[in-house]
Design a protein around this motif. Structure first.
Motif, short mmCIF file in Angstrom:
data_model
loop_
_atom_site.label_atom_id
_atom_site.label_comp_id
_atom_site.label_asym_id
_atom_site.label_seq_id
_atom_site.Cartn_x
_atom_site.Cartn_y
_atom_site.Cartn_z
N ILE A 5 0.84 -1.21 0.00
CA ILE A 5 0.00 0.00 0.00
C ILE A 5 0.87 1.25 0.00
CG2 ILE A 5 -1.67 1.33 1.35
CD1 ILE A 5 -2.80 -1.40 2.32
N ASN A 6 1.91 1.25 0.82
CA ASN A 6 2.80 2.41 0.87
C ASN A 6 3.52 2.62 -0.46
OD1 ASN A 6 3.31 3.89 3.68
ND2 ASN A 6 2.66 1.78 4.08
N LEU A 7 3.87 1.53 -1.13
CA LEU A 7 4.51 1.65 -2.44
C LEU A 7 3.62 2.41 -3.42
CD1 LEU A 7 6.33 -1.25 -4.32
CD2 LEU A 7 4.80 0.32 -5.52
N VAL A 8 2.35 2.03 -3.45
CA VAL A 8 1.42 2.69 -4.38
C VAL A 8 1.16 4.13 -3.95
CG1 VAL A 8 -0.89 2.62 -5.39
CG2 VAL A 8 0.36 0.48 -4.99
N ALA A 9 0.94 4.35 -2.67
CA ALA A 9 0.67 5.71 -2.19
C ALA A 9 1.86 6.62 -2.48
CB ALA A 9 0.37 5.69 -0.69
N ASN A 10 3.06 6.13 -2.26
CA ASN A 10 4.25 6.92 -2.55
C ASN A 10 4.34 7.26 -4.03
OD1 ASN A 10 7.13 7.78 -1.56
ND2 ASN A 10 7.50 6.58 -3.41
N GLY A 11 4.00 6.29 -4.89
CA GLY A 11 4.04 6.53 -6.32
C GLY A 11 3.02 7.55 -6.77
N PHE A 12 1.84 7.55 -6.14
CA PHE A 12 0.79 8.48 -6.54
C PHE A 12 1.12 9.92 -6.17
CE2 PHE A 12 -1.76 5.21 -8.16
CZ PHE A 12 -2.87 5.80 -8.79
N ALA A 13 2.13 10.12 -5.33
CA ALA A 13 2.56 11.49 -5.02
C ALA A 13 3.01 12.21 -6.29
CB ALA A 13 3.67 11.47 -3.99
N SER A 14 3.43 11.45 -7.29
CA SER A 14 3.88 12.05 -8.54
C SER A 14 2.71 12.52 -9.41
CB SER A 14 4.70 11.03 -9.35
OG SER A 14 5.80 10.57 -8.60
N PHE A 15 1.51 12.03 -9.12
CA PHE A 15 0.37 12.29 -9.99
C PHE A 15 -0.64 13.29 -9.42
CE2 PHE A 15 1.01 7.50 -10.79
CZ PHE A 15 2.04 7.75 -11.67
N LEU A 16 -0.69 13.41 -8.08
CA LEU A 16 -1.76 14.18 -7.45
C LEU A 16 -1.39 15.64 -7.29
CD1 LEU A 16 -3.19 11.81 -4.70
CD2 LEU A 16 -3.68 11.91 -7.15
N LYS A 17 -2.42 16.48 -7.25
CA LYS A 17 -2.26 17.93 -7.06
C LYS A 17 -3.39 18.41 -6.17
CE LYS A 17 -4.81 19.08 -11.31
NZ LYS A 17 -5.34 17.70 -11.48
N LEU B 236 4.33 4.22 -12.33
CA LEU B 236 4.81 4.55 -10.99
C LEU B 236 6.33 4.63 -10.95
CD1 LEU B 236 2.64 2.32 -8.62
CD2 LEU B 236 2.27 4.71 -9.21
N PRO B 237 6.87 5.60 -10.21
CA PRO B 237 8.32 5.64 -10.01
C PRO B 237 8.74 4.57 -9.01
CG PRO B 237 7.27 7.35 -8.71
CD PRO B 237 6.18 6.72 -9.53
N PRO B 238 10.02 4.17 -8.99
CA PRO B 238 10.48 3.20 -8.00
C PRO B 238 10.22 3.70 -6.58
CG PRO B 238 12.14 3.54 -9.69
CD PRO B 238 11.10 4.60 -9.90
N TYR B 239 9.95 2.76 -5.69
CA TYR B 239 9.68 3.10 -4.29
C TYR B 239 10.98 3.21 -3.50
CZ TYR B 239 7.60 2.68 0.40
OH TYR B 239 7.22 2.88 1.70
N GLN B 240 11.97 2.37 -3.84
CA GLN B 240 13.26 2.38 -3.15
C GLN B 240 14.37 2.28 -4.19
OE1 GLN B 240 12.87 -1.05 -0.55
NE2 GLN B 240 12.38 0.26 1.19
N GLY B 241 15.51 2.87 -3.86
CA GLY B 241 16.67 2.78 -4.73
C GLY B 241 17.69 1.82 -4.15
N GLY B 242 18.42 1.14 -5.04
CA GLY B 242 19.44 0.22 -4.56
C GLY B 242 19.80 -0.79 -5.61
N GLY B 243 20.37 -1.90 -5.16
CA GLY B 243 20.72 -2.96 -6.08
C GLY B 243 19.48 -3.64 -6.63
#
Length: 404
Positions: free
Chosen positions: A97-109, A244-251
């Motif tokens: 759920i947090n992954l999707v919510a974090n991604g939607f930050a890029s779409f909402l205004k 959706l953008p990635p939720y976490q960065g890394g390997g």
């Protein structure tokens, strides 16, 4: 019909005693018990093929990778996802759920709207509140009635072109109510909104068909369906996962990294940064195999019989009130005894070897609606019996007598 004694023999913990009494485990809504085949599969992984995945040419790495991806395929088939790469391994429903919510930050205004329901677990409320605070979007709430059912006429009124995502549980963890998610998905799509279904409480009882539902996202945990803790799945339609953008960065989640620019891996690896819970993912596949072997039709029949029997027996106790009186329910009963705090009942019946959950069940808005501090929740699984329900009823009567 299931051979319940044969099923129970698959779960070694059911032979345990608690406070000198045979364990009666009615906290399945929090986590289910694990069959021996799951326990053995965890040990087998670490004993025979323990290695990191997707990163090695050596034999163990290839064996572990194959087992992990076979498990992904099992999940794909189980939920009828169109593609295996639409199935993301997570640590649980909350992560998904947090992954999707974090991604939607890029779409909402500001001015956009997110719709949740009154029946949600905190993990399907708080991430959306945080999203709204971050973006200026508005959180809208579908109201419920005295039976614990969502009011669909009010839901219809909430939907508009401002609605960007609707997020609702398939089954309420606190009340056991089964929501009309197919209707809700179709109505949301009419206004162009995406839909996330929290399936944490649904997957122990039924097989969700994500293509038939046509949901955009479906999140669930492995530990509630006989799998290990720390495992979960987020299904997402390919088009949405690509947006959706990635939720976490890394390997693992990268395609190419330079100090000037990083490009991301293809699905599903774009969302699976770092070393995952490899054993957990593999053994989640084992748990799914086990539950399918038992058969979800058999599971539903057994659990409905337990629900009806427990409802009848508990309702006969004077002063006992059950919350969530819907025809569309799964095997959860939330109740209180008039004039007695639920915690006190739970504490006493624990001394008699009976495990139930007491409190607000991470669903405080439901408790506020009923103006109560919490409930006693008995949640049944297919390995439970009517004799155990009889023990619960007698224990509740004894606690009531002691506390009155």
């Amino acid at each position: 019909m299931l051979d319940i004694q044969k099923i129970r023999a698959d779960f070694p913990i059911l032979n345990e005693k608690v406070n000198g009494k045979p364990l009666v485990y009615f906290d399945n809504g929090a986590t289910s018990q694990k069959p021996q085949v799951v326990i053995d599969a965890i040990a087998k992984y670490y004993q025979e093929i323990n290695a990191n995945i997707h990163r090695g040419v050596h034999t163990l790495s290839q064996l572990a990778t194959d087992a992990y991806e076979i498990a992904r395929g099992k999940v794909q088939n189980h939920i009828n996802a169109k593609h295996a790469y639409e199935v993301l391994f997570t640590s649980g429903t909350t992560f998904g759920i947090n992954l999707v919510a974090n991604g939607f930050a890029s779409f909402l205004k500001p001015g956009d709207e997110v719709v949740v329901s009154s029946l949600e677990h905190h993990s399907n409320i708080v991430p959306w509140q945080m999203l709204c605070e971050k973006t200026g979007a508005t959180l809208k709430v579908i109201p419920m009635d005295e039976n614990g059912e969502l009011i669909m006429s009010e839901y219809d009124k909430l939907l508009s072109e401002k609605t960007k995502i609707v997020t609702v549980n398939h089954i309420s963890n606190a009340l056991g109510i089964i929501n009309p998610v197919k209707y809700m998905i179709d109505k949301a799509h009419e206004v162009g909104a995406a839909v996330l279904i929290d399936g944490a409480q649904a997957v122990p009882h039924l097989k969700p068909d994500v293509q038939e539902l046509d949901c955009d996202f479906y999140a669930f945990s492995g530990h509630k369906m006989c799998g290990p803790t720390g495992t979960g799945i987020l299904y997402g339609k390919e088009a949405w996962l690509n947006k959706l953008p990635p939720y976490q960065g890394g390997g693992e989640m990268i395609k190419e990294v330079t100090f000037e620019k990083t490009t991301y891996a293809e699905l599903p690896h774009k969302f699976e940064a770092g070393t995952p819970h490899i054993a957990g993912g593999i053994v989640l596949g084992t748990a799914i195999d086990y539950m399918n072997e038992v058969g979800f039709e058999n599971i539903q029949k057994q659990e409905l019989e337990l629900l009806n029997y427990a409802t009848e027996q508990l309702s006969a106790i004077e002063g006992l009130r059950i919350y969530g009186n819907s025809k569309n329910k799964t095997s959860v009963i939330s109740f209180n005894i008039e004039g007695i705090h639920p915690y006190d009942i739970g504490t006493i019946i624990d001394k008699l070897g009976i495990a139930v959950r007491t409190g607000h069940h991470c669903a405080q808005p439901i408790m506020n609606f009923f103006e109560i501090p919490g409930t006693i929740r008995a949640s049944f699984s297919f390995y439970n019996t009517k004799e155990e329900i009889d023990a619960l009823v007698e224990a509740v009567k004894k606690a009531q007598l002691m506390l009155s």
